[in-house]
Design an enzyme around this catalytic site. Structure first.
Site, PDB file in Angstrom:
ATOM      1  N   ASP A  49       1.421  -1.593   0.131  1.00  0.00           N
ATOM      2  CA  ASP A  49       0.211   0.086  -0.056  1.00  0.00           C
ATOM      3  C   ASP A  49       0.672   1.545  -0.032  1.00  0.00           C
ATOM      4  O   ASP A  49       0.843   1.563   1.233  1.00  0.00           O
ATOM      5  CB  ASP A  49      -0.746   0.054   0.856  1.00  0.00           C
TER       6      ASP A  49
ATOM      7  N   ASP B 100     -19.787  -2.417 -12.011  1.00  0.00           N
ATOM      8  CA  ASP B 100     -20.349  -1.873 -13.044  1.00  0.00           C
ATOM      9  C   ASP B 100     -20.880  -3.055 -14.346  1.00  0.00           C
ATOM     10  O   ASP B 100     -20.709  -4.223 -13.503  1.00  0.00           O
ATOM     11  CB  ASP B 100     -18.259  -1.403 -14.077  1.00  0.00           C
ATOM     12  N   ILE B 101     -21.186  -2.488 -14.575  1.00  0.00           N
ATOM     13  CA  ILE B 101     -22.253  -3.132 -16.291  1.00  0.00           C
ATOM     14  C   ILE B 101     -21.262  -4.835 -16.477  1.00  0.00           C
ATOM     15  O   ILE B 101     -20.380  -3.989 -17.177  1.00  0.00           O
ATOM     16  CB  ILE B 101     -23.000  -2.860 -16.988  1.00  0.00           C
ATOM     17  N   PRO B 102     -21.825  -5.529 -16.852  1.00  0.00           N
ATOM     18  CA  PRO B 102     -21.815  -7.274 -17.107  1.00  0.00           C
ATOM     19  C   PRO B 102     -20.201  -6.696 -18.812  1.00  0.00           C
ATOM     20  O   PRO B 102     -19.339  -6.901 -18.686  1.00  0.00           O
ATOM     21  CB  PRO B 102     -21.993  -8.377 -17.853  1.00  0.00           C
ATOM     22  N   ASN B 103     -20.674  -5.794 -19.626  1.00  0.00           N
ATOM     23  CA  ASN B 103     -20.189  -5.754 -20.612  1.00  0.00           C
ATOM     24  C   ASN B 103     -18.338  -4.722 -20.371  1.00  0.00           C
ATOM     25  O   ASN B 103     -17.465  -4.590 -20.680  1.00  0.00           O
ATOM     26  CB  ASN B 103     -20.702  -4.512 -21.822  1.00  0.00           C
TER      27      ASN B 103
ATOM     28  N   THR C  26     -15.472  -4.481   4.967  1.00  0.00           N
ATOM     29  CA  THR C  26     -15.565  -5.338   6.696  1.00  0.00           C
ATOM     30  C   THR C  26     -15.851  -3.711   7.032  1.00  0.00           C
ATOM     31  O   THR C  26     -15.706  -4.003   8.045  1.00  0.00           O
ATOM     32  CB  THR C  26     -13.963  -6.253   7.104  1.00  0.00           C
TER      33      THR C  26
ATOM     34  N   GLY D 271      -0.471  -6.515   5.328  1.00  0.00           N
ATOM     35  CA  GLY D 271       0.099  -5.277   4.545  1.00  0.00           C
ATOM     36  C   GLY D 271       1.379  -4.496   5.656  1.00  0.00           C
ATOM     37  O   GLY D 271       2.298  -4.533   6.517  1.00  0.00           O
TER      38      GLY D 271
END
Ligand code: C5P
Length: 237
Positions: free
Chosen positions: A10, A66-69, A121, A212
């Site tokens: 990170d 997001d949308i599948p495409n 979480t 981390g």
């Protein structure tokens, strides 16, 4: 599929992450590296290629939703970056997760590991109910999303090591649990609420631990990484 210790890198700049990884240049075992949004957005996709060229396996943690495409086409880009593992939000539906697999699949039929985030979480049961209008208990939602991920053909989920046994019970031993929230018994917990040691994560059946600050913030990160490998994998180096 092998168990491993993944270091959550990170850092926000290319220089910082490469300087950190230089410390491991003498190691026979190149650590598996997690690249998150901060580094990816800050340093760009070239950082993935550069770390890969140094011989590290990469978990690209971008949590697509997001949308599948759009997810399918984005996953095809990540596939071409040659990442070893990546992830998405199960919240995006089974259709979206199936589209993601299509995008990730290489011409030879293989694909990087694809892991689902269930409920973050940071989301409490109360916020889930009040803001997202989801009335089911949080553990039921997490398990239902894990089952959706499995039905879509994903390889596993991100969860707490404490949840690994119940995920394996419901989804089978081969369904991977990739688990942050790991701390050494003699180290600080930081902002992680429910933590386990690498040794306990091993007992609980975690497949990959994501570590981390116990490594990146250690005085001797290589020694801290070796300690993780020793406890979690039983490997002394
Ligand atoms: O420094 P620390 O060991 O807490 O880092 C854990 C890593 O795992 C961070 O990159 C954090 O964003 C990620 N993570 C997490 N909890 C989740 C999902 C991801 O700590 N539920």
């Amino acid at each position: 599929m092998g168990k491993d210790v993944i270091i959550a890198c990170d850092f926000s700049s290319r220089e910082a992450v490469l300087q950190f990884l230089d410390k491991f240049s003498g190691e026979a075992r190149k650590p598996y590296v997690k690249i998150g949004m901060e580094l990816f957005y800050g340093a760009g996709p070239e950082i993935v290629r550069e770390i890969k060229r140094r011989g590290h396996s990469i978990f690209l943690d971008l949590k697509l939703c997001d949308i599948p495409n759009t997810v399918k086409k984005s996953m095809a880009v990540l596939r071409d970056l040659d990442v070893d593992m990546t992830n998405l939000h199960a919240f995006g539906t089974i259709e979206m997760m199936k589209a993601a697999i299509e995008g990730l699949t290489r011409p030879d039929g293989t694909q990087p590991l694809l892991i689902a985030v269930t409920q973050l979480t940071s989301t409490s049961e109360q916020r889930m109910r009040d803001e997202l209008l989801i009335d089911a208990p949080l553990p039921d939602v997490v398990m239902h999303y894990a089952q959706n991920a499995q039905a879509a053909g994903l390889d596993g989920v991100v969860c707490s090591p404490l949840e690994s046994p119940v995920v394996h019970e419901n989804c089978g031993a081969k369904f991977l649990t990739v688990t942050p929230g790991v701390r050494f018994s003699d180290g600080p917990d930081g902002d992680q609420a429910r933590v386990t040691t690498p040794a306990r994560a091993r007992e609980l059946g975690s497949d990959y631990i994501v570590v981390g600050r116990p490594i990146t913030g250690a005085d001797d990160p290589v020694a801290a990484y070796r300690k993780c490998c020793e406890e979690f994998l039983g490997i002394r180096q």
